[in-house]
Scaffold this motif. Structure first.
Motif, PDB file in Angstrom:
ATOM      1  N   TYR A 159      43.775  36.982  19.089  1.00  0.00           N
ATOM      2  CA  TYR A 159      43.359  35.635  18.793  1.00  0.00           C
ATOM      3  C   TYR A 159      44.403  34.259  18.024  1.00  0.00           C
ATOM      4  CZ  TYR A 159      42.901  34.188  13.180  1.00  0.00           C
ATOM      5  OH  TYR A 159      42.909  33.691  12.823  1.00  0.00           O
ATOM      6  N   GLU A 160      45.690  34.910  18.567  1.00  0.00           N
ATOM      7  CA  GLU A 160      46.821  33.240  18.444  1.00  0.00           C
ATOM      8  C   GLU A 160      45.840  32.891  20.001  1.00  0.00           C
ATOM      9  OE1 GLU A 160      51.355  32.323  19.298  1.00  0.00           O
ATOM     10  OE2 GLU A 160      50.121  34.722  19.682  1.00  0.00           O
ATOM     11  N   GLY A 161      45.276  33.122  20.467  1.00  0.00           N
ATOM     12  CA  GLY A 161      44.880  32.233  22.053  1.00  0.00           C
ATOM     13  C   GLY A 161      43.830  31.282  21.820  1.00  0.00           C
ATOM     14  N   LEU A 162      42.641  32.392  21.062  1.00  0.00           N
ATOM     15  CA  LEU A 162      41.632  31.337  20.478  1.00  0.00           C
ATOM     16  C   LEU A 162      41.906  30.409  19.523  1.00  0.00           C
ATOM     17  CD1 LEU A 162      39.125  34.611  20.550  1.00  0.00           C
ATOM     18  CD2 LEU A 162      38.979  32.625  22.530  1.00  0.00           C
ATOM     19  N   THR A 163      42.747  30.549  18.759  1.00  0.00           N
ATOM     20  CA  THR A 163      42.710  29.727  17.581  1.00  0.00           C
ATOM     21  C   THR A 163      43.405  28.824  18.017  1.00  0.00           C
ATOM     22  OG1 THR A 163      42.791  32.008  16.196  1.00  0.00           O
ATOM     23  CG2 THR A 163      43.783  29.582  15.051  1.00  0.00           C
ATOM     24  N   TRP A 174      40.737  28.536  27.535  1.00  0.00           N
ATOM     25  CA  TRP A 174      41.144  29.962  27.809  1.00  0.00           C
ATOM     26  C   TRP A 174      41.161  30.699  27.931  1.00  0.00           C
ATOM     27  CZ3 TRP A 174      38.985  34.495  26.218  1.00  0.00           C
ATOM     28  CH2 TRP A 174      39.255  35.696  25.767  1.00  0.00           C
ATOM     29  N   GLU A 175      42.194  31.593  28.444  1.00  0.00           N
ATOM     30  CA  GLU A 175      41.984  32.685  29.241  1.00  0.00           C
ATOM     31  C   GLU A 175      42.929  33.958  29.067  1.00  0.00           C
ATOM     32  OE1 GLU A 175      42.925  32.410  33.716  1.00  0.00           O
ATOM     33  OE2 GLU A 175      44.690  31.080  32.683  1.00  0.00           O
ATOM     34  N   ASP A 176      42.608  34.964  28.750  1.00  0.00           N
ATOM     35  CA  ASP A 176      43.470  36.170  28.585  1.00  0.00           C
ATOM     36  C   ASP A 176      43.285  37.100  29.172  1.00  0.00           C
ATOM     37  OD1 ASP A 176      45.467  37.520  27.472  1.00  0.00           O
ATOM     38  OD2 ASP A 176      45.156  36.806  25.126  1.00  0.00           O
ATOM     39  N   GLU A 177      43.928  38.924  29.906  1.00  0.00           N
ATOM     40  CA  GLU A 177      43.708  39.778  29.594  1.00  0.00           C
ATOM     41  C   GLU A 177      43.756  40.691  28.889  1.00  0.00           C
ATOM     42  OE1 GLU A 177      45.702  40.931  33.280  1.00  0.00           O
ATOM     43  OE2 GLU A 177      44.665  38.838  34.532  1.00  0.00           O
ATOM     44  N   TYR A 178      43.016  41.413  28.921  1.00  0.00           N
ATOM     45  CA  TYR A 178      43.067  42.779  27.309  1.00  0.00           C
ATOM     46  C   TYR A 178      42.164  43.788  27.568  1.00  0.00           C
ATOM     47  CZ  TYR A 178      38.494  40.507  25.459  1.00  0.00           C
ATOM     48  OH  TYR A 178      37.922  40.281  25.616  1.00  0.00           O
TER      49      TYR A 178
END
Length: 473
Positions: A159-163, A174-178
């Motif tokens: 959420y923090e990264g997308l925001t 944007w990129e992330d691993e989850y």
């Protein structure tokens, strides 16, 4: 007469000329539609292709009405023809682009997504269903439904990264691993990334990206990390065991040596005296082995060894003095060509390296020629400092021993009385400081050891230093 209008210049032709310009694929269908219009069975509105005077194929849209007399008989046809080539090409380009997109999404295991920020709808490629099991109608769902499947421990970071991206604080990527909940109730590790799409007013309207299942890769990484931790612990245990063993062995060995010295040898016969000498010799050899192993452990663990500025010429001068008697007895000579005199290195390590190398050169010299030792230092093409140590001794059979040269307790000459630790210690000392050592050798021709040290081990101002290749005094 037929008039054609559109993006090209207007063009008027006779019926026979128009007939000859019709594309063969469309001629029969066009005549069929004309016949239907003339018979009154259908309106005349169609599209067809013709060969234009410039030899290109043009797409034509046509519409016409049949005018009849009072008896309903056809008199003439009045209509218009428009050149729609450009619009048809644009339509075909869109269709081809969509086909390429569909093929691309089928060819990848990534789940392609398109998030309409204004409506909150997300559109997915078929890989979304194949990878995660969700059979959403028309591969469409609300973004909130997707977000609800993100693991609760990972959601705040996502959420923090997308925001940050949506607010313009962190660019348009944007990129992330989850962890992501699959339809079967299990979690997959995913790598997700996307780009923002802006409208004419530079406002974000869409987010387009791809989500990849990396569960298998993550499992390998976690297994590798577990193995690394186990190896680290095993290594620490082995080090502790080695230190304890060497300490516990040293005390009883000292007691044995002291006891042997207290024995009254006058009470022993010749045989027992010889046995006593053998015991004392074996005890000294064992103490030497323990000392060597302890030193190796200290070198291996001392990755932050004290580094000082050293003059290679001074070090070699002291080595020459220490071996002056041995060199004289062997009839040997030591030469140097030191172009990089100043090093930043561990003083004891540097001295130990040369002591071992010179000692080996003397020990394994050829009896058929005068011993010559050469020591060079220079900068190679990679800006590394090279120290080359060469002798013309008996050499080493690398075909037999190449993989064992720097091993522990390795000996390559039958007449050798050493422990087989010298080269192992040298390699350990060099590698402890980030360098490396290699060997080239030929039986009865000699051996060259090449020591490579990175830039941080020498000073650039020494590049200007040149010295003649002369015998060191």
């Amino acid at each position: 007469m037929f008039s054609l209008h559109g993006v090209t210049n207007s063009f008027t032709v006779s019926y026979s000329n128009w007939e000859s310009m019709l594309h063969p694929d469309d001629k029969l269908e066009l005549h069929r539609q004309l016949d239907l219009a003339i018979s009154g069975e259908a309106e005349y509105e169609t599209e067809y292709k013709i060969s234009w005077p410039d030899k290109t194929t043009r797409y034509i849209k046509a519409a016409a009405q049949v005018h009849r007399d009072s008896n309903g008989e056809p008199l003439r046809i009045l209509g218009a023809n428009w050149d729609i080539t450009e619009s048809r090409k644009a339509e075909e380009a869109i269709v081809n682009s969509n086909k390429r997109y569909e093929l691309a999404t089928k060819a990848t295991s990534n789940a392609i997504w398109d998030w309409d920020i204004l409506t909150g709808e997300m559109f997915w490629s078929e890989a979304y269903h194949l990878s995660f099991g969700y059979n959403t109608p028309a591969l469409k769902e609300r973004f909130g439904d997707h977000a609800a499947r993100i693991h609760k421990e990972d959601y705040p970071g996502v959420y923090e990264g997308l925001t940050a991206v949506l607010s313009g604080e962190n660019g348009d990527y944007w990129e992330d691993e989850y962890r992501f909940l699959k339809a079967d109730g299990t979690y997959a590790h995913v790598y997700d990334r996307g780009y923002l799409v802006f409208d004419e007013e530079n406002k974000p309207v869409r987010f387009v990206g791809a989500m990849q299942d990396i569960t298998a890769r993550k499992g390998v990484e976690m297994e590798r990390e577990l193995i690394i931790q186990e190896l680290i612990q095993s290594n620490a245990d082995l080090k502790q065991f080695s230190f304890i063993t060497s300490h516990n062995l040293r005390a009883p060995l000292s007691n044995i040596s002291a006891t042997l010295d207290l024995i009254d040898r006058t009470t022993l016969n010749t045989y027992n005296n010889e046995m006593l000498d053998m015991l004392k010799s074996s005890g000294k050899q064992l103490v030497k082995t323990i000392d060597d192993l302890t030193n190796i452990l200290l070198i291996k663990n001392n990755r932050n060894a004290e580094i000082t500025r050293l003059d290679l010429n001074d070090t070699l001068f002291e080595i020459k003095k220490a071996f002056s008697a041995s060199l004289a007895e062997a009839g040997g000579t030591m030469y140097t060509n030191i172009r990089i005199p100043y090093l930043r290195f561990h003083k004891v390590y540097l001295e130990s390296m040369f002591i071992n190398l010179v000692s080996n050169a003397i020990k394994y010299r050829s009896l058929n020629r005068r011993l010559v030792i050469s020591i060079d230092s220079y900068i190679d093409v990679n800006d590394d400092c090279i120290i080359a140590f060469s002798d013309n001794g008996t050499g080493i059979d690398l075909k037999r021993y190449k993989d064992r040269i720097f091993g522990l307790y390795q000996r390559f000459h039958d007449k050798s009385e050493g422990q087989g630790l010298g080269l192992f210690i040298i390699k350990s000392q060099i590698e402890a400081l980030g360098g490396k050592i290699t060997v080239e050798s030929e039986v009865d021709r000699g051996t060259t050891f090449t020591i490579t040290l990175k830039k941080q081990f020498y000073k650039n101002e020494t590049l200007a230093v040149e010295s003649a290749y002369s015998e060191m005094i």
